[in-house]
Each structure stands twice: as C-alpha cells, then as structure tokens.
Design an enzyme around this catalytic site. Structure first.
Site, PDB file in Angstrom:
ATOM      1  N   ASP A   1      11.857 -31.482  74.224  1.00 25.03           N
ATOM      2  CA  ASP A   1      12.064 -32.280  73.009  1.00 25.03           C
ATOM      3  C   ASP A   1      13.302 -33.172  73.105  1.00 25.03           C
ATOM      4  O   ASP A   1      13.250 -34.358  72.752  1.00 25.03           O
ATOM      5  CB  ASP A   1      12.094 -31.388  71.758  1.00 25.03           C
ATOM      6  CG  ASP A   1      13.113 -30.267  71.843  1.00 25.03           C
ATOM      7  OD1 ASP A   1      13.571 -29.960  72.962  1.00 25.03           O
ATOM      8  OD2 ASP A   1      13.457 -29.694  70.797  1.00 25.03           O
TER       9      ASP A   1
ATOM     10  N   ASP B   1       9.092 -23.074  76.119  1.00 20.66           N
ATOM     11  CA  ASP B   1       9.089 -22.689  74.692  1.00 20.66           C
ATOM     12  C   ASP B   1       7.808 -23.090  73.965  1.00 20.66           C
ATOM     13  O   ASP B   1       7.528 -22.573  72.885  1.00 20.66           O
ATOM     14  CB  ASP B   1      10.278 -23.348  73.966  1.00 20.66           C
ATOM     15  CG  ASP B   1      11.612 -22.993  74.590  1.00 20.66           C
ATOM     16  OD1 ASP B   1      11.687 -21.963  75.284  1.00 20.66           O
ATOM     17  OD2 ASP B   1      12.584 -23.747  74.387  1.00 20.66           O
TER      18      ASP B   1
ATOM     19  N   GLU C   1      14.399 -14.746  71.061  1.00 19.73           N
ATOM     20  CA  GLU C   1      15.859 -14.941  71.017  1.00 19.73           C
ATOM     21  C   GLU C   1      16.344 -15.588  69.715  1.00 19.73           C
ATOM     22  O   GLU C   1      17.494 -15.424  69.318  1.00 19.73           O
ATOM     23  CB  GLU C   1      16.319 -15.785  72.209  1.00 19.73           C
ATOM     24  CG  GLU C   1      15.709 -17.193  72.234  1.00 19.73           C
ATOM     25  CD  GLU C   1      16.145 -18.028  73.433  1.00 19.73           C
ATOM     26  OE1 GLU C   1      16.924 -17.548  74.254  1.00 19.73           O
ATOM     27  OE2 GLU C   1      15.673 -19.184  73.521  1.00 19.73           O
TER      28      GLU C   1
HETATM   29  O1  F6P Z   1      14.341 -24.545  76.180  1.00 17.37           O
HETATM   30  C1  F6P Z   1      14.119 -23.684  77.243  1.00 17.37           C
HETATM   31  C2  F6P Z   1      15.117 -22.568  77.251  1.00 17.37           C
HETATM   32  O2  F6P Z   1      14.809 -21.734  78.342  1.00 17.37           O
HETATM   33  C3  F6P Z   1      15.186 -21.766  75.956  1.00 17.37           C
HETATM   34  O3  F6P Z   1      14.128 -20.875  75.826  1.00 17.37           O
HETATM   35  C4  F6P Z   1      16.563 -21.146  76.084  1.00 17.37           C
HETATM   36  O4  F6P Z   1      17.152 -20.867  74.838  1.00 17.37           O
HETATM   37  C5  F6P Z   1      17.345 -22.218  76.770  1.00 17.37           C
HETATM   38  O5  F6P Z   1      16.427 -23.053  77.438  1.00 17.37           O
HETATM   39  C6  F6P Z   1      18.362 -21.699  77.751  1.00 17.37           C
HETATM   40  O6  F6P Z   1      19.079 -22.772  78.241  1.00 17.37           O
HETATM   41  P1  F6P Z   1      20.162 -22.670  79.401  1.00 17.37           P
HETATM   42  O7  F6P Z   1      19.400 -22.809  80.693  1.00 17.37           O
HETATM   43  O8  F6P Z   1      21.045 -23.832  79.128  1.00 17.37           O
HETATM   44  O9  F6P Z   1      20.835 -21.338  79.286  1.00 17.37           O
END
Ligand code: F6P
Length: 363
Positions: free
Chosen positions: A118, A142, A237
């Site tokens: 997004d 997601d 989460e």
């Molecule tokens: O948007 C994908 C995602 O994996 C989410 O599910 C999660 O909250 C986030 O990215 C984690 O991001 P990062 O890799 O910055 O820890």
C-alpha cells in the site's frame, strides 16, 4: 531501444522474483525492449553512485522459486519524503521527485514498474500525478490491498504459519498448555484467520474484532473442563482487547511504519491476570512468514502479474495497478487501488464459517 525500470519497495515477500522474471520473459518476446532493475527500491536511482542493473533472461533464469528479491528492498526510500541525514545527525525528509524524474529521463526510461504494498502504491500514484509513467504491482503477505482479491506472498505466509501452528498443537497437547502464536498482518487479520481455519485453532484474535479477556478465560476453562487439556490460539500482531490499544513501538528513523509485535506476551499476561490457571507459552513467528520459497499458487499469481505489468507498459496503461479480480488478471487505477485497505469484514461468511467451526474471536 525502449526501456523499462523495475523496482521492489517496502517489505519483501515470497513471489517478488517471479514478478521480475515474468516482466523480463514477456519483454524478451518483443525483441527490442530492455529491462533494468533499480537496487533497493528508489535508492538505486537516487543515490550516487547509482545502482541500476540490466535484467536479462539469463540473469533472471529460475529466480521464481526463490524467496526475497534479487533487487533488494527498503521501506526508507520514499522519494516524496526522502530521509536525509543532516550534519548534526538528525533526519529531515525532503521531496526528491524532481530529481527522480530528471534521473529517469537521463536514463531514457519509458516506464517504471513499481512492485510494492500500500505504501509503495501511494508513491506510484503520486509519481504518476507528477508525470512519471508508472505501473503498480501489488505485493504483501498482509493481503490488505482492497483493489485485488489477493496479493502474492499471502498464500505462502499462511502456509508457513499453518506449518508452525501444526507443530505447536502437538507440543500443546503433550504439556496440556495454552499456546499463543502471533502472526503478522498489520491492521488486517487475514493471515491469522486463514491460519486459524487451516490449523483448527480454538481461538483467533484479529484487529477487526477487539477481544474480551474474560470471555477468553471462560472459553479456555470450558475446554479444560471438557477434557481437552490444551488450547491453541492464533493472534494477529495488530489485535487489541476491547479496552486497550495495539502493541506497537516507534519504527526506525525514516521507516514507513511503526513496528507491531509482542501482542502474544501481552495476551499471556492478560490471561493470567484475569485468572487463567493453565500454563501458557508464547511464540512470535515474525519474519519467517516473509521468507522462503513461494508456494506454487504465489508463483503463478506473481508470474501472471509480471507478464501483465509488461503488457500494460506496451499499451501505455500508466497510473494503473495490476490486480487479481474475479479469478482473472486485470488492472485498476492507482487512485482506486490506494483509496482504502482491505480488512476482514466481521459480518463476512469467512467469519461466520470460522464461528461455525467452533473458533472463538473472544467477542
Ligand atoms: O507489511 C508486511 C509486514 O511483514 C507486516 O506484516 C509487518 O508488521 C511488517 O511488514 C514488518 O516490517 P519490518 O520488516 O519493517 O519489521
């Protein structure tokens, strides 16, 4: 020779390489097109020295089975708010879109294919409005983009989570424990819900349905009293109790989002405080959900997205995003694609069916 630039932005997910290969293979059929990749999203073109690589059939052969992205990625290269470190160490965000347009012109790129979630597609939309010929390709584990029925990466993440869930069931059973498994998904409960149905969870907690801790304790008690001496819970989460907030910490400097995670431990504490007598253990699955080889389904979806994205370049359908709708590959405007996110509808049949299977949402 006409040229197209491909980049992957935001968090990675299984299937990105299959999209890249799909673009390259389809482009090769046109004979005169050249495909390039920008390393680490927009950093590859904005930073000096630039990191732009030529993507050939040879370079991309067989990459569709590999997780991650051969182009690397970052969630800290938004050209509209590009993080710049100042001499005093502070970070300021500056608009680098004019510089980006200039550099794309210098390279004589005829189109940009931006593969991302997004946040990335909002960037695609802004760049298109500034005159850059962009085509979006949706990705995220997601599954929270509303303009496409499914994003690639989601299927693989659910499979990974389900495999882990199955393993937690056997140990929960042996020890008569309550096992809490936390999965990703940000503000959407898709991964949690699908995993709960696939694995056969007793409880599934998602952001769209705030939970009542007392109801959960009651449900766990009932299950123990009924002779089933263990409980498996899947929690997203972004899940939150009826009275309370999500568990989040500030993201790193320049990052697109706050960091979620840790809700499994919070729930464990809440259950104990509310009188749950059972022994509880917590598992936070984390980034394993984003890694590994894509499932066959995700390879297919991602490959079709790659082919379609290049065909949209050929027909100059800029300002559009590839989408999977009603079982076919199509396109939607970036405007529509970025209007709203895709959340689990609490009145949907999916939720009704999950309840029919005996899954509690703690509501
Ligand atoms: O948007 C994908 C995602 O994996 C989410 O599910 C999660 O909250 C986030 O990215 C984690 O991001 P990062 O890799 O910055 O820890």
């Amino acid at each position: 020779m006409p040229k197209v630039l491909v980049l992957t932005g935001g968090g990675d997910c299984p299937g990105l390489n299959a999209v890249i290969r799909g673009v390259v293979k389809r482009a090769a059929k046109e004979r005169n097109w050249e495909v390039y990749g920008s390393i680490e999203a927009f950093n590859g073109i904005l930073n000096e020295p630039q990191e732009i690589i030529k993507l050939t059939k040879k370079r991309t052969a067989g990459i569709h089975v590999k997780g991650g992205t051969i182009l690397k990625t970052t969630n800290k290269s938004n050209p509209l708010q590009y993080p710049q470190t100042m001499p005093d160490g502070s970070i300021q965000f500056i608009d680098k879109t004019d510089e980006l347009a200039k550099k794309l012109n210098q390279w004589e790129f005829d189109a940009v294919i931006n593969i991302g979630g997004d946040g990335s597609q909002r960037i695609s939309k802004a760049l298109f409005e500034k005159g850059i010929p962009v085509i979006g390709v949706p990705k995220t584990i997601d599954n929270d983009l509303s303009a496409t029925d499914m994003t690639f990466g989601f299927h693989t993440a659910v499979q990974t989570a389900t495999d882990s869930f199955d393993k937690l069931v056997t140990t929960a059973e042996s020890h008569h424990r309550v096992m809490i498994m936390e999965v990703m998904g940000r503000d959407a409960g898709w991964i949690a819900l699908h995993t709960a149905i696939a694995g056969g969870a007793e409880i599934c907690l998602i952001p769209e349905i705030p939970y009542d801790i007392k109801k959960l304790v009651k449900r766990i008690d009932l299950r123990y009293k009924g002779g089933k001496g263990f409980v498996n819970i899947v929690i997203a989460e972004g899940a939150k109790p009826k009275q309370g907030d999500i568990t989040a910490t500030a993201g790193e400097k320049g990052s697109e989002h706050v960091r979620l995670g840790g809700v499994a431990f919070k729930l464990s504490k809440q259950l104990k405080e509310a009188g749950c007598k059972a022994e509880i253990r917590e598992t936070v699955l984390g980034h394993v959900q984003r890694g590994g080889t894509p499932t066959a389904f995700d390879r297919v979806l991602a490959s079709l997205f790659g082919v379609k994205a290049f065909e949209m370049v050929l027909t100059k359908q800029f300002g559009q995003m590839v989408a999977f709708r009603n079982n076919s590959i199509t396109q939607v405007s970036l405007d529509e694609a970025t209007r709203e996110n895709n959340y689990v509808n609490r009145d949907s049949y999916l939720i009704k069916a999950a309840r029919g299977l005996g899954i509690s949402f703690g509501a």
